[in-house]
Design a protein around this motif. Structure first.
Motif, PDB file in Angstrom:
ATOM      1  N   ARG A 194       0.903  -1.212  -0.007  1.00 55.74           N
ATOM      2  CA  ARG A 194       0.231  -0.105   0.108  1.00 55.74           C
ATOM      3  C   ARG A 194       0.920   1.301  -0.011  1.00 55.74           C
ATOM      4  O   ARG A 194       0.482   2.300  -0.678  1.00 55.74           O
ATOM      5  CB  ARG A 194      -0.954   0.115   1.233  1.00 55.74           C
ATOM      6  CG  ARG A 194      -1.931  -0.827   1.105  1.00 55.74           C
ATOM      7  CD  ARG A 194      -2.827  -1.144   2.156  1.00 55.74           C
ATOM      8  NE  ARG A 194      -4.023  -2.051   1.902  1.00 55.74           N
ATOM      9  CZ  ARG A 194      -4.745  -2.603   2.900  1.00 55.74           C
ATOM     10  NH1 ARG A 194      -4.496  -2.243   3.977  1.00 55.74           N
ATOM     11  NH2 ARG A 194      -5.716  -3.428   2.658  1.00 55.74           N
ATOM     12  N   PHE A 195       2.097   1.312   0.741  1.00 55.22           N
ATOM     13  CA  PHE A 195       2.897   2.354   0.707  1.00 55.22           C
ATOM     14  C   PHE A 195       3.327   2.624  -0.703  1.00 55.22           C
ATOM     15  O   PHE A 195       3.221   3.650  -1.280  1.00 55.22           O
ATOM     16  CB  PHE A 195       3.924   2.129   1.495  1.00 55.22           C
ATOM     17  CG  PHE A 195       5.164   3.267   1.576  1.00 55.22           C
ATOM     18  CD1 PHE A 195       4.849   4.403   2.267  1.00 55.22           C
ATOM     19  CD2 PHE A 195       6.389   3.014   0.942  1.00 55.22           C
ATOM     20  CE1 PHE A 195       5.961   5.133   1.878  1.00 55.22           C
ATOM     21  CE2 PHE A 195       7.458   4.168   0.704  1.00 55.22           C
ATOM     22  CZ  PHE A 195       7.138   5.062   1.392  1.00 55.22           C
ATOM     23  N   ASN A 196       3.773   1.508  -1.383  1.00 50.59           N
ATOM     24  CA  ASN A 196       4.338   1.550  -2.823  1.00 50.59           C
ATOM     25  C   ASN A 196       3.098   2.180  -3.784  1.00 50.59           C
ATOM     26  O   ASN A 196       3.427   3.078  -4.660  1.00 50.59           O
ATOM     27  CB  ASN A 196       4.654   0.364  -3.309  1.00 50.59           C
ATOM     28  CG  ASN A 196       6.146   0.005  -2.692  1.00 50.59           C
ATOM     29  OD1 ASN A 196       6.947   0.836  -2.050  1.00 50.59           O
ATOM     30  ND2 ASN A 196       6.698  -1.327  -2.941  1.00 50.59           N
ATOM     31  N   GLU A 197       2.044   1.676  -3.483  1.00 49.60           N
ATOM     32  CA  GLU A 197       0.899   2.260  -4.499  1.00 49.60           C
ATOM     33  C   GLU A 197       0.615   3.720  -4.122  1.00 49.60           C
ATOM     34  O   GLU A 197       0.504   4.640  -4.959  1.00 49.60           O
ATOM     35  CB  GLU A 197      -0.387   1.191  -4.114  1.00 49.60           C
ATOM     36  CG  GLU A 197      -0.436   0.203  -4.380  1.00 49.60           C
ATOM     37  CD  GLU A 197      -1.602  -0.732  -3.962  1.00 49.60           C
ATOM     38  OE1 GLU A 197      -2.255  -0.296  -3.005  1.00 49.60           O
ATOM     39  OE2 GLU A 197      -1.771  -2.210  -4.423  1.00 49.60           O
ATOM     40  N   SER A 198       0.668   4.245  -2.829  1.00 52.10           N
ATOM     41  CA  SER A 198       0.542   5.560  -2.466  1.00 52.10           C
ATOM     42  C   SER A 198       1.668   6.360  -3.101  1.00 52.10           C
ATOM     43  O   SER A 198       1.603   7.638  -3.587  1.00 52.10           O
ATOM     44  CB  SER A 198       0.222   6.048  -1.080  1.00 52.10           C
ATOM     45  OG  SER A 198       1.526   5.492  -0.430  1.00 52.10           O
TER      46      SER A 198
END
Length: 193
Positions: free
Chosen positions: A149-153
């Protein structure tokens, strides 16, 4: 009225430009805050793992007198991992590499601890140990989810601040780094008994 028309048009264009600028900078704040929130989730997941490792070590220590070297490696790796911190407002590839390195040390020493435990059947049957082992597996999944999710954000943020014409207005917002696999992660883990 005709002589004011050019001023009205210019004023309207200036107003549209100001509104566009405000919209762009507010959007940058939103995506930046999303990255910070997701980084907080990553840190929370790692903190949960570090907390569980302490409980796991104490459970194993109390149930079996096993290799002190392995226990020491787990404790030292955990201490190193908790010492590495990252400022989410200025995440660089170097900072993420150091963070990944410290966390992979925890994973590696934890794997050795769990392999050592295989030698102690009474410990493997211990309900507290089994519960902790399940919690660690669950936590590793949470870490994976938080990192994803961090990478997506970060992707949303980078797309927002780096695309034209917005990047003309957002020179203060720099590209953020995403998590990458630790060197050697593509090779399968070899477990020996």
């Amino acid at each position: 009225m005709r002589r004011f028309l050019p001023w009205i048009i210019i004023g309207g264009l200036v107003l549209v430009a100001i509104m566009y600028y405000i919209n762009v900078t507010n959007g940058a704040v939103v995506v930046d805050q999303a990255v910070k929130k997701e980084w907080g989730n990553v840190e929370t997941s790692y903190q949960r793992r570090n907390d569980l490792i302490g409980n796991l070590v104490n459970t194993v220590k109390g149930a079996a007198d096993f290799e002190k070297e392995t226990l020491t490696a787990v404790i030292e790796a955990r201490a190193k991992a908790t010492a590495v911190t990252i400022d989410p407002t200025n995440v660089s590839p170097e900072q993420l590499a150091a963070f990944n390195s410290a966390q992979s040390g925890v994973s590696s020493s934890l794997s050795r601890l769990l392999v050592s435990v295989e030698r102690y059947p009474e410990l493997k049957a211990n309900a507290n140990f089994l519960k902790l082992q399940d919690e660690l597996a669950s936590t590793e999944n949470q870490i994976l989810t938080a990192r994803t999710r961090f990478n997506e954000s970060v992707e949303v943020y980078n797309n927002y601040v780096l695309k034209n014409p917005r990047k003309l207005f957002l020179s203060d917002y720099k590209e953020k780094a995403a998590f990458k696999a630790v060197a050697g992660a593509e090779k399968p883990v070899e477990v020996k008994f």
